[in-house]
Design a protein around this motif. Structure first.
Motif, PDB file in Angstrom:
ATOM      1  N   SER A   1      21.830  41.963   7.051  1.00 55.98           N
ATOM      2  CA  SER A   1      21.078  40.885   7.114  1.00 55.98           C
ATOM      3  C   SER A   1      21.906  39.698   7.906  1.00 55.98           C
ATOM      4  CB  SER A   1      19.596  40.679   6.235  1.00 55.98           C
ATOM      5  OG  SER A   1      18.680  41.536   6.454  1.00 55.98           O
TER       6      SER A   1
ATOM      7  N   LEU B   1      21.882  35.885   8.106  1.00 57.40           N
ATOM      8  CA  LEU B   1      21.220  34.580   7.711  1.00 57.40           C
ATOM      9  C   LEU B   1      22.680  34.100   8.952  1.00 57.40           C
ATOM     10  CD1 LEU B   1      20.527  36.486   6.335  1.00 57.40           C
ATOM     11  CD2 LEU B   1      20.707  34.127   4.346  1.00 57.40           C
ATOM     12  N   THR B   2      21.623  32.649  10.349  1.00 58.04           N
ATOM     13  CA  THR B   2      22.697  32.069  10.796  1.00 58.04           C
ATOM     14  C   THR B   2      21.611  30.629  10.838  1.00 58.04           C
ATOM     15  OG1 THR B   2      22.997  33.724  12.839  1.00 58.04           O
ATOM     16  CG2 THR B   2      23.091  31.614  13.489  1.00 58.04           C
TER      17      THR B   2
ATOM     18  N   HIS C   1      13.261  38.812   6.507  1.00 57.14           N
ATOM     19  CA  HIS C   1      13.186  38.592   7.866  1.00 57.14           C
ATOM     20  C   HIS C   1      12.620  36.201   7.361  1.00 57.14           C
ATOM     21  CE1 HIS C   1       9.208  38.016   4.898  1.00 57.14           C
ATOM     22  NE2 HIS C   1       9.340  39.052   5.136  1.00 57.14           N
ATOM     23  N   ALA C   2      12.668  35.653   8.034  1.00 51.06           N
ATOM     24  CA  ALA C   2      12.438  34.134   8.246  1.00 51.06           C
ATOM     25  C   ALA C   2      11.513  33.287   6.843  1.00 51.06           C
ATOM     26  CB  ALA C   2      12.456  33.552   9.353  1.00 51.06           C
ATOM     27  N   HIS C   3      10.535  34.531   6.706  1.00 49.60           N
ATOM     28  CA  HIS C   3       9.633  33.587   5.872  1.00 49.60           C
ATOM     29  C   HIS C   3       9.683  34.327   4.401  1.00 49.60           C
ATOM     30  CE1 HIS C   3       8.226  31.343   9.140  1.00 49.60           C
ATOM     31  NE2 HIS C   3       8.080  32.328   9.986  1.00 49.60           N
TER      32      HIS C   3
ATOM     33  N   THR D   1      18.256  24.811  11.969  1.00 50.72           N
ATOM     34  CA  THR D   1      17.552  25.723  12.771  1.00 50.72           C
ATOM     35  C   THR D   1      18.852  26.930  11.171  1.00 50.72           C
ATOM     36  OG1 THR D   1      19.664  26.189  14.243  1.00 50.72           O
ATOM     37  CG2 THR D   1      17.492  25.014  14.824  1.00 50.72           C
ATOM     38  N   PHE D   2      17.505  27.987  11.458  1.00 49.22           N
ATOM     39  CA  PHE D   2      17.195  28.999  10.829  1.00 49.22           C
ATOM     40  C   PHE D   2      17.335  29.999  11.445  1.00 49.22           C
ATOM     41  CE2 PHE D   2      15.888  31.162   6.383  1.00 49.22           C
ATOM     42  CZ  PHE D   2      17.232  31.552   6.598  1.00 49.22           C
ATOM     43  N   ARG D   3      18.086  31.055  11.204  1.00 47.21           N
ATOM     44  CA  ARG D   3      17.612  32.944  11.931  1.00 47.21           C
ATOM     45  C   ARG D   3      18.182  33.481  11.398  1.00 47.21           C
ATOM     46  NH1 ARG D   3      19.464  29.879  16.491  1.00 47.21           N
ATOM     47  NH2 ARG D   3      22.016  31.197  16.608  1.00 47.21           N
ATOM     48  N   VAL D   4      17.129  34.496  11.531  1.00 44.61           N
ATOM     49  CA  VAL D   4      17.772  36.027   9.943  1.00 44.61           C
ATOM     50  C   VAL D   4      17.676  36.693  11.795  1.00 44.61           C
ATOM     51  CG1 VAL D   4      17.025  37.053   8.636  1.00 44.61           C
ATOM     52  CG2 VAL D   4      16.720  34.546   7.519  1.00 44.61           C
ATOM     53  N   ALA D   5      18.612  37.889  11.606  1.00 42.48           N
ATOM     54  CA  ALA D   5      18.552  39.409  12.091  1.00 42.48           C
ATOM     55  C   ALA D   5      18.410  40.341  11.349  1.00 42.48           C
ATOM     56  CB  ALA D   5      19.466  38.492  13.077  1.00 42.48           C
TER      57      ALA D   5
ATOM     58  N   ALA E   1      15.032  28.154   3.840  1.00 43.73           N
ATOM     59  CA  ALA E   1      14.698  27.454   4.480  1.00 43.73           C
ATOM     60  C   ALA E   1      14.388  25.976   3.845  1.00 43.73           C
ATOM     61  CB  ALA E   1      12.834  28.474   4.473  1.00 43.73           C
TER      62      ALA E   1
END
Length: 274
Positions: free
Chosen positions: A195, A197-198, A165-167, A184-188, A175
């Motif tokens: 996972s 990472l975008t 996850h992002a944190h 910007t940083f996103r995690v799916a 991060a």
């Protein structure tokens, strides 16, 4: 006016020193991980492993000496050239490590990258690969760069447990580097499938501001408390103990402070607070 200019110059120097230290740390980490991968490889005999390790170390020394003579953030770098340097950085680790890394080339006509963005992009990907290697639950990683004219777009996907996850602590350096570049940083993540990472890094720097933090930013009481502790150089664990909150909560508020103030890293954030 003189005080303002002096303060801005000090902030720039502090930010630059922090960036250089982080970049050196990233390079050393990749070199050491590559040496370990070579020495542990079952595909190499003792003599071949020794020679390959020497080649990796010698190449790292040349790179380090070259970097000390060139200010990479002072020029533009073609996106394909920056991506090729990334592949070179990771080549020993990819060749002799346990990860199967697939590189998806960026478009050849993509906008050239400012040196600082190219450096950060390579550091982000290196940190991601090291995090996956340390976790030891992924076997394949896919790395893709693209440009939309305004941003460098980075996509990193693994086939691990899918619990990032992002944190996550494993992604903390990423991060921080994204925040330092106003990106910007996103995690799916999908359990059992891996996972994604975008990341998007702006190619143009944000407009500068000469206002103080108090004048320019609306902060909550908790954010002001954390900012006050940051100004003393306190670490997250120390701040968490003083405020009786979890370190995760402190990290969350520090990330918000970086976004709100436009500071590039913790050092600059502390300088702003002071």
């Amino acid at each position: 006016m003189v005080t303002t200019v002096t303060s801005q110059a000090a902030r720039v120097r502090t930010s630059e020193q922090a960036r250089i230290l982080a970049e050196q740390s990233d390079r050393h980490a990749v070199t050491l991980e590559s040496l370990l991968a070579v020495l542990r490889s079952t595909r190499l005999g003792d003599q071949a492993a020794r020679q390959t390790a020497i080649d990796v170390a010698a190449g790292a020394l040349v790179e380090l000496r070259t970097a000390s003579d060139v200010r990479e953030n002072d020029f533009l770098e073609p996106v394909v050239g920056a991506f090729e340097r990334l592949k070179t950085d990771l080549r020993p680790l990819v060749r002799f490590g346990q990860l199967d890394v697939q590189f998806v080339e960026p478009p050849a006509n993509g906008r050239a990258l400012p040196g600082a963005v190219a450096l950060s992009a390579r550091a982000i990907v290196r940190n991601a690969v090291l995090a996956f290697a340390d976790a030891d639950d992924a076997r394949r990683v896919r790395i893709q760069w693209d440009c939309d004219g305004l941003n460098l777009l980075i996509g990193i996907r693994d086939d691990g447990r899918g619990d990032l996850h992002a944190h996550d602590d494993a992604l903390r350096r990423i991060a921080e580097q994204v925040s330092a570049n106003d990106g910007t940083f996103r995690v799916a993540s999908t359990p059992g499938w891996g996972s994604d990472l975008t990341i998007a890094l702006p190619l143009d720097p944000p407009s500068a501001s000469t206002h103080s933090v108090e004048e320019d930013v609306d902060l909550s009481d908790r954010e002001r408390e954390i900012l006050r502790h940051l100004s003393t150089g306190a670490r997250n664990a120390e701040i968490a103990a003083a405020l009786r909150v979890s370190p995760h909560t402190v990290k969350f508020h520090v990330s918000k402070l970086l976004r709100k103030t436009g500071a590039r890293n913790r050092a600059e954030l502390a300088a702003l607070a002071r």
